[in-house]
Design a protein around this motif. Structure first.
Motif, mmCIF file in Angstrom:
data_model
loop_
_atom_site.group_PDB
_atom_site.id
_atom_site.type_symbol
_atom_site.label_atom_id
_atom_site.label_comp_id
_atom_site.label_asym_id
_atom_site.label_seq_id
_atom_site.Cartn_x
_atom_site.Cartn_y
_atom_site.Cartn_z
ATOM 1 N N ALA A 96 0.812 -1.219 0.000
ATOM 2 C CA ALA A 96 0.000 0.000 0.000
ATOM 3 C C ALA A 96 0.848 1.272 0.000
ATOM 4 N N VAL A 137 0.605 4.206 -3.137
ATOM 5 C CA VAL A 137 -0.544 5.115 -3.124
ATOM 6 C C VAL A 137 -0.526 5.985 -1.871
ATOM 7 N N VAL A 179 -0.671 10.068 -2.317
ATOM 8 C CA VAL A 179 -1.768 10.831 -1.706
ATOM 9 C C VAL A 179 -1.256 11.651 -0.526
ATOM 10 N N THR A 185 -0.859 9.612 -8.400
ATOM 11 C CA THR A 185 -1.908 8.846 -7.725
ATOM 12 C C THR A 185 -2.612 7.921 -8.705
ATOM 13 N N TRP A 186 -2.791 8.374 -9.935
ATOM 14 C CA TRP A 186 -3.455 7.543 -10.957
ATOM 15 C C TRP A 186 -2.606 6.340 -11.363
ATOM 16 N N ALA A 219 -2.198 4.046 -7.532
ATOM 17 C CA ALA A 219 -3.376 3.320 -7.036
ATOM 18 C C ALA A 219 -3.521 1.952 -7.708
ATOM 19 N N PRO A 220 -3.497 1.866 -9.046
ATOM 20 C CA PRO A 220 -3.568 0.523 -9.646
ATOM 21 C C PRO A 220 -2.366 -0.354 -9.283
ATOM 22 N N SER A 235 -0.686 -0.300 -6.450
ATOM 23 C CA SER A 235 -0.900 -0.779 -5.090
ATOM 24 C C SER A 235 -1.982 -1.849 -5.039
ATOM 25 N N ILE A 236 -3.031 -1.663 -5.815
ATOM 26 C CA ILE A 236 -4.089 -2.676 -5.857
ATOM 27 C C ILE A 236 -3.535 -3.994 -6.382
#
Length: 92
Positions: free
Chosen positions: A11, A14, A18, A65-66, A69-70, A72-73
């Motif tokens: 995690a 991200v 952020v 962030t864009w 995020a993917p 980290s997912i």
């Protein structure tokens, strides 16, 4: 390596993106900086020039962030799959 630590590392991308964005937004308001995103006026906190940090945080962290995020997912899903896989090896 403990699984909790692996999840925290997954995690991290991200959280950094952020967190940098929110930190720079807070610094912009707290130090009474002026200007727009494309035309920031010089802003100082004591002897430290905040302009490069604010520029990076307010612009690049939003874009990162864009991407983060993917990533980290995907890392979280991969970590979960490895944890489930390790449990199946133990039970066999």
């Amino acid at each position: 390596m403990k699984w909790r630590f692996r999840y925290m590392l997954s995690a991290l991308p991200v959280a950094l993106a952020v967190g940098g964005w929110r930190l720079s937004a807070w610094a912009y308001a707290y130090f009474n900086c002026t200007g727009t995103l494309k035309n920031l006026n010089p802003c100082h906190a004591g002897n430290i020039d905040l302009l490069p940090l604010l520029g990076f945080g307010l612009f690049w962290c939003q874009i990162l962030t864009w991407v983060a995020a993917p990533a980290s997912i995907w890392l979280l899903i991969e970590t979960t799959a490895r944890q489930i896989g390790s449990r199946k090896d133990i039970q066999s």
